[in-house]
Design a protein around this motif. Sequence first.
Motif, short mmCIF file in Angstrom:
data_model
loop_
_atom_site.label_atom_id
_atom_site.label_comp_id
_atom_site.label_asym_id
_atom_site.label_seq_id
_atom_site.Cartn_x
_atom_site.Cartn_y
_atom_site.Cartn_z
N ASP A 50 0.82 -1.21 0.00
CA ASP A 50 0.00 0.00 0.00
C ASP A 50 0.85 1.27 0.00
N PHE A 51 2.15 1.12 0.26
CA PHE A 51 3.02 2.29 0.39
C PHE A 51 4.05 2.40 -0.74
N VAL A 52 3.95 1.51 -1.72
CA VAL A 52 4.95 1.50 -2.80
C VAL A 52 4.90 2.79 -3.61
N ALA A 53 3.70 3.24 -3.94
CA ALA A 53 3.58 4.47 -4.72
C ALA A 53 4.18 5.65 -3.94
N ILE A 108 2.13 -6.36 -8.41
CA ILE A 108 2.19 -4.95 -8.80
C ILE A 108 1.10 -4.21 -8.04
N PRO A 109 1.47 -3.28 -7.18
CA PRO A 109 0.47 -2.61 -6.35
C PRO A 109 -0.41 -1.67 -7.17
N GLU A 110 -1.57 -1.38 -6.62
CA GLU A 110 -2.47 -0.44 -7.25
C GLU A 110 -1.82 0.94 -7.29
N GLY A 111 -1.95 1.60 -8.42
CA GLY A 111 -1.38 2.93 -8.56
C GLY A 111 0.07 2.95 -8.98
N VAL A 112 0.64 1.78 -9.24
CA VAL A 112 2.04 1.68 -9.67
C VAL A 112 2.08 1.14 -11.09
N ALA A 113 2.81 1.80 -11.95
CA ALA A 113 2.87 1.40 -13.36
C ALA A 113 3.54 0.05 -13.52
#
Length: 471
Positions: free
Chosen positions: A50-53, A68-73
């Motif tokens: 949840d904090f990758v972006a 691949i997390p949500e919000g990350v290309a």
Amino acid sequence: MTLWTAADAAAATDGQTTGAWQVSGISIDTRSLQPGDLFVALSAARDGHDFVADAFAKGAAAAMVSRIPEGVAKDAPLLLVPDVLEGLRALGAAGRARSRAKVIGITGSVGKTSTKDMARDMLAEFGKVHAAEASFNNHWGVPITLARLPQDADFAVVEMGMSNAGEIAPLTALARPNVAIVTAIAPAHLESLGSLEAIAQEKASIFAGLEPGGTAIFPAELPTSSILERTARTHASTCLPMGKGDLPLHLHDIRQTETALVLRAKVGQMAVAVRLINSGAHAASNALACLGVAHALGLDLARAAFALGRWQPPAGRGLRQTILLDPIEEASFTLIDDAFNANPASMAAALALLAQTNPADGGRRVAILGDMLELGPDEQAMHAALAEDPSMADIRLVHCVGARMAALHAALPLRQRGRRVPNAEALLDHVHTLVAPGDVVLVKGSKGSHVSRVVDALRGLDTQSSQKKGL
């Protein structure tokens, strides 16, 4: 400096990468992440994915993830692994394997972090040292320490802790120390392990991870020392038991002064003296263990002893400082901050340090003591027993913080009983009433007792600090 390339990290973890990135550090927390770090998306109380972006927004050069997390290309610089914690362990193992460093592994019921810091400062005299950050000593802290290990380091100091049985063995297998230390065996984690013998067996398992030709250092004069020695002799090429007897690491004299602890020891066949600033007698065995490390690695003992003298206790672990209450009258008190951890052995050592520290004219020795945690079913008796500690006779007033410390408050004579409060917060608005000019004030308790907040409040009384802040 590059710590890991995408190719090297992928090979170490058997993972898949996107992009040809390189990183200069490792982070698991976006609050402390530095630009260029590899962000490792561990899942504990919160899912690190949840904090990758946010990590990328703060300058992370890549992220280790299991999806691949949500919000990350999809083309973001990632290291995809089946399990992030296992990937971190693999990266740590690879960091250890590629390093030329001599690794020192440290465990024990008390003194782990202080000994780690002493060893780091001592070894810096002889080369480049990499050491665990803070108390990074658990199932993720040790892999992070090893994954951060620079290839050109000469020494690495790795702390290993535990809460339950079976936790030290995988850590020492990962670190593969050349020298392994057990600092002490004391009533800590009795709640989960049940006995001192079980604690000793768990701590002794650090020796099972020793590299061929490795050295084991351990106390020789404890009731559980035979357990340590039996395991050490099974796995170590060289054993260096330590204590006050006729031993390879022989501590033969300790002298406490107002500003330092002076110890004299015999290491192998060489007599050595060390002066430790702002330290109490409990630091002597930690320093002796460090001299054992120098001896095991073939380092110059005179230089090692001199380098040890540069070490001082950090905040929360016996740091001593003067708090100025009134700059005109030059009224002050001495604060001893030992608020990071506590068990009966470390509490006795802290009380001894307080008893050996002389107040200024008209001052008192005052103890503010928080609960000792994880002591098991006998915890009430262990808290009450502090009233019988020999050092208590020299302490004027004892303030007790927490439900467990209520047992000590009840056991103290009326003349020594200070405030009894359910938690640290209950003292914060009253700290100015707890101290007077000339006092020496010890604050000690387990981390979970939050007595470090009392330390912060006492520091807030310092008029010098207030003046610097423009207050």
